[in-house]
Design an enzyme around this catalytic site. Structure first.
Site, PDB file in Angstrom:
ATOM      1  N   HIS A  57      -3.511   6.308   4.241  1.00  0.00           N
ATOM      2  CA  HIS A  57      -2.140   6.652   4.608  1.00  0.00           C
ATOM      3  C   HIS A  57      -1.795   8.070   4.145  1.00  0.00           C
ATOM      4  O   HIS A  57      -2.263   8.515   3.099  1.00  0.00           O
ATOM      5  CB  HIS A  57      -1.141   5.726   3.904  1.00  0.00           C
ATOM      6  CG  HIS A  57      -1.153   4.306   4.372  1.00  0.00           C
ATOM      7  ND1 HIS A  57      -1.836   3.874   5.485  1.00  0.00           N
ATOM      8  CD2 HIS A  57      -0.534   3.197   3.861  1.00  0.00           C
ATOM      9  CE1 HIS A  57      -1.631   2.569   5.637  1.00  0.00           C
ATOM     10  NE2 HIS A  57      -0.863   2.128   4.676  1.00  0.00           N
ATOM     11  N   ARG A  93       2.960   4.194  12.275  1.00  0.00           N
ATOM     12  CA  ARG A  93       1.505   4.087  12.319  1.00  0.00           C
ATOM     13  C   ARG A  93       0.951   5.247  13.131  1.00  0.00           C
ATOM     14  O   ARG A  93       1.430   5.536  14.225  1.00  0.00           O
ATOM     15  CB  ARG A  93       1.073   2.779  12.987  1.00  0.00           C
ATOM     16  CG  ARG A  93       1.163   1.612  12.052  1.00  0.00           C
ATOM     17  CD  ARG A  93       0.162   0.535  12.433  1.00  0.00           C
ATOM     18  NE  ARG A  93       0.505  -0.695  11.751  1.00  0.00           N
ATOM     19  CZ  ARG A  93       0.125  -0.993  10.514  1.00  0.00           C
ATOM     20  NH1 ARG A  93      -0.615  -0.143   9.819  1.00  0.00           N
ATOM     21  NH2 ARG A  93       0.477  -2.138   9.967  1.00  0.00           N
ATOM     22  N   CYS A 121       0.812  -1.226   0.000  1.00  0.00           N
ATOM     23  CA  CYS A 121       0.000   0.000   0.000  1.00  0.00           C
ATOM     24  C   CYS A 121       0.841   1.270   0.000  1.00  0.00           C
ATOM     25  O   CYS A 121       0.581   2.200  -0.768  1.00  0.00           O
ATOM     26  CB  CYS A 121      -0.941  -0.010   1.209  1.00  0.00           C
ATOM     27  SG  CYS A 121      -0.143  -0.467   2.758  1.00  0.00           S
TER      28      CYS A 121
END
Lengths: 380, 380
Positions: A288, A281, A175
Site C-alpha cells: 500500500h 484501490r 493493514c
C-alpha cells in the site's frame, strides 16, 4: 532493508523462494544456529494457512526463527489434506474444528472475521493466545489492538499459560492503519498529531490471493483486447483506480476508512485525534501507499521529523529529492520495513505545525503477517 | 455523459474511431448539419499534432463541429510529410517554422514548453491567438489562465484580429488543476474554500503517448516475467505507484504539486487560498483521480454540495453508496465531463465546514484538448 535486496525489482506477487529465508536469517546474524523447532518453544497453530496471509505467516515464522515445539496448519475442509513443506518437514493441513486448539499456546488467525468470531473464543477457552488478523475483535474494549513498535504496553498483561497466563485475544490492526501509524507515530510522540488527512493507494492483496490473481488475469485480458474477468470485484481493476470495495456507512465513509479513524484512536489511546481518510484501490499487487497530511499541536520542522524517523524501529526513510527517489509499493514489496518519504513542511500552513508524508508498506507482511508474528514474539 | 457510451469499458488508450465523431455529433443534435469547414470560420493551426494531445485536438474539433476556413497541422521536422485524414480531407503535416503562423487566427499549441516559449510570441506577433497547453506562460501575469466553466472573464478582453482584436496568448491550466477545480469551484463559489488538501492518482497520458505505450509494454513484460523496459520513467510503472516525475523544488514539493497550488490561486484570483498537494502516478492510461479534502469559510453540508454540483456545467455526480459506484479513471476515459463522488462531510471537523470528495477526469480531454478547444470556442 538489506535483508531482501536479492529479490528482483519486478517481482510481482509470488512468495520468496525457501532458500532466501535461510540466507536472510544468516545475513541477520552470522552465528545464528537455526533452532526454531525445539522442545521449550510454544505450540503454534496457523489458522487459514492456505491464504495469502497464512502463507506469509509461515514465511515470517521461518525467516525470524520463531521457536515452536509443534506446529499445526489449519484451514477449511476444502484445503484439508494438502501437504505443505516447512523447515525441512512436510505438514498436512488439518480441517479447522474446535478441537484443533487442544494444547495450542499461540494461534495465528487469518481466515476471515466469521471464523475468528466463531473459533477465536473457543481457542481462548482452551488456553490459547489468539493473534487475530481479522477485524472481528479490533474494537472490543477488552482486546488489545497492537503494533509492537507503537503500543506494546497494551498487551503487557497477557501471558502464555505456561507462564502463569491464560487464553486471550490480541488483535492485529488493519493493514492501512499499521502502515500509516508506523510512519506517523514517531512524529506524534514528538509533536502530538491533532488532525490527519489520509488518502490510500491500496493493493490487491488486501482482498486476498484470489484478488491478486484476478488483477494479473484481467491485466492480460485487457492488453489482449478481451473483456476482463470480474469475479472478486464488480468492476475492472486493471489500469484503474476505484473506491475501496468495503461497505459504505451512513456517514458516507466506507468501512476501510473508518478503520483508520477508529483504530488510530484506540492504538494511540487518544479519543481526541481527528482523522479523515479516503481509501482507494490501485492496480498494485501487495503493498500500500498512503498520502498523509498531518497537523500537530506543537511545532515540528521537516529536519527534526527526518531525524525522528531515522531512529524509528521498523521505518526506513527514502527521500532523495535530487534523484526523485521515494518509496513505492513495488520497492517495499516483500520487505519488513515501512518506507517514508516526501517529508516536507505543509505549505498550506504557516504555523510550522504541518507536514506532508508519503508512506509505503507491504500489506501482507508488516500490514498483516509480520505484525502478528511480532506480537507473538512479545509473548515469548 | 451520453456522447461516449459506445466506447467499450475496457478501452485502454487508442483514439476513438473516426466514424464515432460523426455519430456523436449527430447524437447531440439530430438536425445539425456539419458546417465545420466554412468560409467565415477562423484559420486554425494545430501545433504538435502528432502527440497525444495534438491528436485529441483533432478529435475534439471534429466532435464539436468547430468552424474553420482552413486548417494547418504542424509538428517537428521528423513528422513533417505525414498524412492525417480529417473530416473527409487528407492533410499533410507541415514542419513547424515561424512562417507557419502567417494568416493564422487561432493556434492550438501542445508541443512542449520550449516550442511554446520560442514560437508562441512569433504567432502572437503575426496576429494569432495562441491557446497554449504547456506550462510556459501559465504564471505570466499578462496571460489569462482559463477554465471556461470557472473563469471565462479572465479572457474577455481578448478578441480575434478579424473582430478588432490582436494576437494574444491564453494558457490552458495543468490537467490536475483543471480536473480538481471543475469539481471544487462550484462549492468554492458557495462557501469559499479556505484550505484544500489534494492527493492525485495520475495517469500515464500526462507524460505523453510514449509513456502510455511504455506502460502497456512494461505490463506485458512484467506479466511474462521479463525485465520491464524503462525509457520514459526511470523506474517500473506497471503494478506500481510513484511520486510524480517532475523536478523537486527546495520546499520539497514537486513542480506538478506547485502547479496545483499556484494555478488555483491565479484561476480563482485569490491569493489567500491555502493548498497542499501530493502528486502520484498510478498505472492508469488517460484519466486522473484526485482525493480532495476541503475546508470552507462558511458552512456547507453534503446535501447542499450535491445540489450545487448537480447544476454545475461539465460535472457529473457518480455517488451511489448503496451500489458502491463512484467515479473511476476508466469510467471517465474519453468522456468530456469531470465526475465527482464520495461527497461527504469531513468527520475530522465538527464545524460543518469540511467536505471530502473524489474527482476523476480524462487527462487528455478535459485536462488538455477539450479545455483548449472550449477556450477557442469563446473567441468565436
Amino acid at each position: 532493508m538489506h535483508s531482501t535486496t536479492h529479490y528482483t525489482r519486478h517481482h510481482l506477487f509470488t512468495s520468496p523462494p525457501a532458500l532466501s529465508a535461510r540466507r536472510r536469517a544468516s545475513l541477520r546474524s552470522a552465528s545464528t544456529v537455526r533452532m526454531a523447532l525445539r522442545e521449550d518453544g510454544p505450540t503454534v497453530a496457523v489458522v487459514g494457512v492456505t491464504g495469502a496471509v497464512g502463507q506469509e505467516f509461515l514465511q515470517v515464522l521461518s525467516q525470524r526463527d520463531f521457536p515452536y515445539s509443534s506446529l499445526k496448519l489449519l484451514a477449511s475442509r476444502r484445503s484439508a489434506g494438502k501437504q505443505i513443506p516447512f523447515q525441512g518437514k512436510t505438514y498436512t493441513v488439518e480441517e479447522l474444528v474446535p478441537e484443533s486448539f487442544d494444547g495450542v499456546d499461540i494461534a495465528l488467525f487469518s481466515a476471515g472475521g466469521g471464523i475468528s468470531k466463531e473459533l477465536g473464543p473457543v481457542a481462548v477457552e482452551k488456553g490459547a493466545i489468539v493473534v487475530d488478523n481479522s477485524s472481528a475483535f479490533r474494537m472490543d474494549p477488552n482486546v488489545p489492538l497492537v503494533i509492537p513498535e507503537v503500543n506494546p504496553e497494551a498487551m503487557s498483561h497477557i501471558r502464555l499459560k505456561g507462564r502463569n497466563g491464560k487464553g486471550a485475544i490480541i488483535a492485529n490492526p488493519n493493514c492501512s492503519t499499521i502502515i500509516c501509524l508506523m510512519g506517523v507515530t514517531p512524529l506524534h510522540r514528538h509533536a502530538k498529531v491533532v488532525r490527519m488527512v489520509v488518502s490510500t493507494y491500496q493493493a490487491a492483496s488486501g482482498a486476498g490471493a484470489a484478488a491478486m490473481e484476478e488483477l494479473a488475469l484481467q491485466t492480460r485480458e485487457v492488453l489482449d483486447g478481451k473483456e476482463p474477468t470480474c469475479k472478486i470485484f464488480k468492476q475492472q481493476y486493471a489500469f484503474n483506480v476505484f473506491s475501496h470495495n468495503s461497505s459504505l456507512l451512513p456517514n458516507g465513509y466506507n468501512e476501510e476508512e473508518m478503520k483508520l479513524v477508529k483504530e488510530t484512536r484506540k492504538i494511540w489511546n487518544n479519543d481526541e485525534v481527528k482523522v479523515t481518510a479516503t481509501c482507494m484501490r490501485v492496480a498494485t499487487m501487495r503493498a500500500h501507499g498512503e498520502s498523509v497530511n498531518l497537523q500537530f499541536e506543537n511545532p515540528l520542522d521537516e529536519d527534526t521529523a527526518r531525524q525522528i524517523l531515522q531512529k524509528a524501529p521498523g521505518v526506513v526513510i527514502i527521500d532523495d529529492r535530487e534523484l526523485n527517489n521515494f518509496p513505492t509499493p513495488l520497492g517495499v514489496s516483500n520487505k519488513d520495513e515501512v518506507a517514508v518519504g516526501r517529508i516536507r513542511q505543509d505549505i498550506s500552513r504557516d504555523d510550522n505545525r504541518g507536514l506532508d508524508l508519503w508512506v509505503c508498506g507491504d500489506q501482507i507482511r508488516k500490514g498483516a503477517a509480520l505484525n502478528a508474528v511480532q506480537i507473538a514474539e512479545m509473548l515469548l
